[in-house]
Motif scaffolding. Structure first.
Motif, PDB file in Angstrom:
ATOM      1  N   ASN A 199       0.819  -1.215   0.000  1.00 37.56           N
ATOM      2  CA  ASN A 199       0.000   0.000   0.000  1.00 37.56           C
ATOM      3  C   ASN A 199       0.854   1.267   0.000  1.00 37.56           C
ATOM      4  OD1 ASN A 199      -2.317  -1.568   0.031  1.00 37.56           O
ATOM      5  ND2 ASN A 199      -2.588  -1.448   2.247  1.00 37.56           N
ATOM      6  N   LEU A 200       1.876   1.281   0.828  1.00 35.42           N
ATOM      7  CA  LEU A 200       2.729   2.469   0.928  1.00 35.42           C
ATOM      8  C   LEU A 200       3.546   2.686  -0.351  1.00 35.42           C
ATOM      9  CD1 LEU A 200       3.941   2.076   4.617  1.00 35.42           C
ATOM     10  CD2 LEU A 200       2.546   3.968   3.738  1.00 35.42           C
ATOM     11  N   SER A 201       4.069   1.598  -0.906  1.00 36.98           N
ATOM     12  CA  SER A 201       4.896   1.742  -2.116  1.00 36.98           C
ATOM     13  C   SER A 201       4.050   2.172  -3.310  1.00 36.98           C
ATOM     14  CB  SER A 201       5.660   0.451  -2.416  1.00 36.98           C
ATOM     15  OG  SER A 201       4.786  -0.647  -2.599  1.00 36.98           O
ATOM     16  N   GLU A 202       2.841   1.633  -3.415  1.00 40.66           N
ATOM     17  CA  GLU A 202       1.964   2.025  -4.515  1.00 40.66           C
ATOM     18  C   GLU A 202       1.511   3.477  -4.370  1.00 40.66           C
ATOM     19  OE1 GLU A 202      -1.149  -0.892  -4.699  1.00 40.66           O
ATOM     20  OE2 GLU A 202       0.145  -2.396  -5.651  1.00 40.66           O
ATOM     21  N   PHE A 203       1.266   3.906  -3.150  1.00 42.10           N
ATOM     22  CA  PHE A 203       0.896   5.305  -2.921  1.00 42.10           C
ATOM     23  C   PHE A 203       2.070   6.225  -3.252  1.00 42.10           C
ATOM     24  CE2 PHE A 203       0.058   8.969   0.019  1.00 42.10           C
ATOM     25  CZ  PHE A 203      -1.062   9.449  -0.655  1.00 42.10           C
ATOM     26  N   ALA A 204       3.278   5.800  -2.881  1.00 41.86           N
ATOM     27  CA  ALA A 204       4.477   6.585  -3.199  1.00 41.86           C
ATOM     28  C   ALA A 204       4.631   6.751  -4.709  1.00 41.86           C
ATOM     29  CB  ALA A 204       5.717   5.916  -2.615  1.00 41.86           C
ATOM     30  N   LYS A 205       4.400   5.666  -5.450  1.00 37.98           N
ATOM     31  CA  LYS A 205       4.523   5.737  -6.909  1.00 37.98           C
ATOM     32  C   LYS A 205       3.494   6.703  -7.507  1.00 37.98           C
ATOM     33  CE  LYS A 205       7.219   3.913  -8.734  1.00 37.98           C
ATOM     34  NZ  LYS A 205       8.623   4.369  -8.882  1.00 37.98           N
ATOM     35  N   SER A 206       2.293   6.767  -6.900  1.00 36.67           N
ATOM     36  CA  SER A 206       1.265   7.688  -7.384  1.00 36.67           C
ATOM     37  C   SER A 206       1.682   9.143  -7.160  1.00 36.67           C
ATOM     38  CB  SER A 206      -0.071   7.415  -6.683  1.00 36.67           C
ATOM     39  OG  SER A 206      -0.077   7.924  -5.352  1.00 36.67           O
ATOM     40  N   LEU A 207       2.600   9.356  -6.224  1.00 36.76           N
ATOM     41  CA  LEU A 207       3.122  10.698  -5.939  1.00 36.76           C
ATOM     42  C   LEU A 207       4.410  10.989  -6.728  1.00 36.76           C
ATOM     43  CD1 LEU A 207       2.665  10.765  -2.047  1.00 36.76           C
ATOM     44  CD2 LEU A 207       1.207  11.856  -3.756  1.00 36.76           C
ATOM     45  N   LYS A 208       4.775  10.059  -7.617  1.00 35.67           N
ATOM     46  CA  LYS A 208       6.011  10.167  -8.409  1.00 35.67           C
ATOM     47  C   LYS A 208       7.258  10.140  -7.510  1.00 35.67           C
ATOM     48  CE  LYS A 208       4.087  12.620 -12.417  1.00 35.67           C
ATOM     49  NZ  LYS A 208       2.684  12.697 -12.007  1.00 35.67           N
ATOM     50  N   LEU A 209       7.192   9.337  -6.469  1.00 36.91           N
ATOM     51  CA  LEU A 209       8.338   9.129  -5.580  1.00 36.91           C
ATOM     52  C   LEU A 209       8.959   7.767  -5.869  1.00 36.91           C
ATOM     53  CD1 LEU A 209       6.734  10.314  -2.213  1.00 36.91           C
ATOM     54  CD2 LEU A 209       8.592  11.486  -3.428  1.00 36.91           C
ATOM     55  N   ASN A 210      10.288   7.705  -5.910  1.00 36.14           N
ATOM     56  CA  ASN A 210      10.989   6.419  -5.958  1.00 36.14           C
ATOM     57  C   ASN A 210      10.852   5.737  -4.598  1.00 36.14           C
ATOM     58  OD1 ASN A 210      14.017   6.464  -8.024  1.00 36.14           O
ATOM     59  ND2 ASN A 210      11.890   6.674  -8.614  1.00 36.14           N
ATOM     60  N   VAL A 211      10.942   4.409  -4.615  1.00 33.07           N
ATOM     61  CA  VAL A 211      10.837   3.638  -3.374  1.00 33.07           C
ATOM     62  C   VAL A 211      12.079   2.774  -3.187  1.00 33.07           C
ATOM     63  CG1 VAL A 211       9.498   1.943  -2.071  1.00 33.07           C
ATOM     64  CG2 VAL A 211       8.316   3.557  -3.592  1.00 33.07           C
ATOM     65  N   LEU A 212      12.742   2.974  -2.046  1.00 29.03           N
ATOM     66  CA  LEU A 212      13.848   2.123  -1.617  1.00 29.03           C
ATOM     67  C   LEU A 212      13.343   1.285  -0.453  1.00 29.03           C
ATOM     68  CD1 LEU A 212      16.829   1.192  -1.359  1.00 29.03           C
ATOM     69  CD2 LEU A 212      17.248   3.235   0.031  1.00 29.03           C
ATOM     70  N   LEU A 213      13.318  -0.025  -0.640  1.00 32.73           N
ATOM     71  CA  LEU A 213      12.856  -0.942   0.400  1.00 32.73           C
ATOM     72  C   LEU A 213      14.067  -1.573   1.067  1.00 32.73           C
ATOM     73  CD1 LEU A 213      12.017  -4.044   1.288  1.00 32.73           C
ATOM     74  CD2 LEU A 213      10.318  -2.259   1.693  1.00 32.73           C
TER      75      LEU A 213
END
Length: 262
Positions: free
Chosen positions: A150-164
């Motif tokens: 949920n958090l990573s998909e929301f981040a992508k909707s904000l045009k943010l890269n995700v580092l897990l």
């Protein structure tokens, strides 16, 4: 209860407080909110060094690291050094950071900025975007698989890269999903604070090539990076090694020059 458990308990209280002070609408109206994507993952794939430099004043494992430097000087120094991006600690209680540090770094630089934080709520992603971050960190040890999704998909909707970030195979297996850009292996044992690069090496073959592999913590030498590159790593998060000096940018520049000369 380990230090991470304590941090998360405090973070939940902090997020509730922050939500009551600054409404979501106010964050969305930030002049920085509609910035285009500024991809750290792409920068790492195209870099010869792969260095992500960090601004960190203190930490639970090393207490004080460097309290005397201002964020603007550190950020411009890192950018001049040619690092791929900068990690900015925004946790106040345990790391001495703030969202203002992120804002100052954004005003001074153009390279990708990572909000390094203990993210447990979508509200923190809105904060990250509003304060100038391009990348957010998700820590598998404090999130369920559903929360990561949920958090990573929301981040992508904000045009943010995700580092897990993961610490072991169990965390890695629950975390692999298409909404991530980078998979980071933290070489520090959260229970003992011991650091071993063998953690990155052991997990390297389990990370699909779709993701940029990032090694975090305990990286202090050219030889360590050269070794980790043999395991497919393209990103190397370095904080303390630069921040414990009086001129992090100058030391980062020298480090990168030596690395690229090899």
């Amino acid at each position: 209860m380990n230090i991470l458990d304590k941090i998360v308990i405090d973070k939940r209280k902090e997020v509730i407080l922050r939500k009551s002070l600054i409404p979501i609408k106010q964050l969305e109206q930030s002049v920085l909110f509609d910035r285009p994507e500024n991809s750290l993952a792409i920068a790492l794939r195209n870099s010869a060094s792969g260095i992500i430099a960090e601004h960190k004043r203190r930490s639970p494992s090393k207490s004080e690291i460097n309290q005397s430097l201002n964020v603007q000087d550190v950020a411009t120094g890192y950018e001049d050094a040619g690092v791929c991006g900068m990690s900015v600690l925004t946790d106040a209680k345990y790391f001495g950071g703030s969202l203002d540090d992120l804002l100052i770094a954004r005003a001074a630089t153009k390279f990708p900025l990572l909000r390094k934080e203990f993210i447990i709520d979508e509200y923190q992603l809105l904060e990250a975007k509003a304060y100038g971050a391009d990348v957010i960190l998700l820590i598998a040890a404090i999130l369920s698989k559903e929360e990561i999704k949920n958090l990573s998909e929301f981040a992508k909707s904000l045009k943010l890269n995700v580092l897990l970030e993961v610490h072991n195979e169990k965390e890695l297996q629950k975390s692999i999903m298409p909404s991530l850009d980078m998979l980071g292996v933290n070489n520090r044992n959260l229970k003992t604070f011991d650091v071993s690069l063998e953690t990155s090496k052991a997990l390297s073959t389990l990370i699909p090539d779709d993701f940029v592999k990032v090694s975090e913590s305990g990286i202090s030498s050219i030889a360590a990076i050269q070794d980790l590159k043999n395991y497919g790593y393209q990103g190397f998060l370095i904080g303390e090694n630069f921040m414990k000096t009086d001129a992090p940018g100058a030391h980062a520049k020298k480090f990168i020059e030596q690395l690229e000369a090899k």
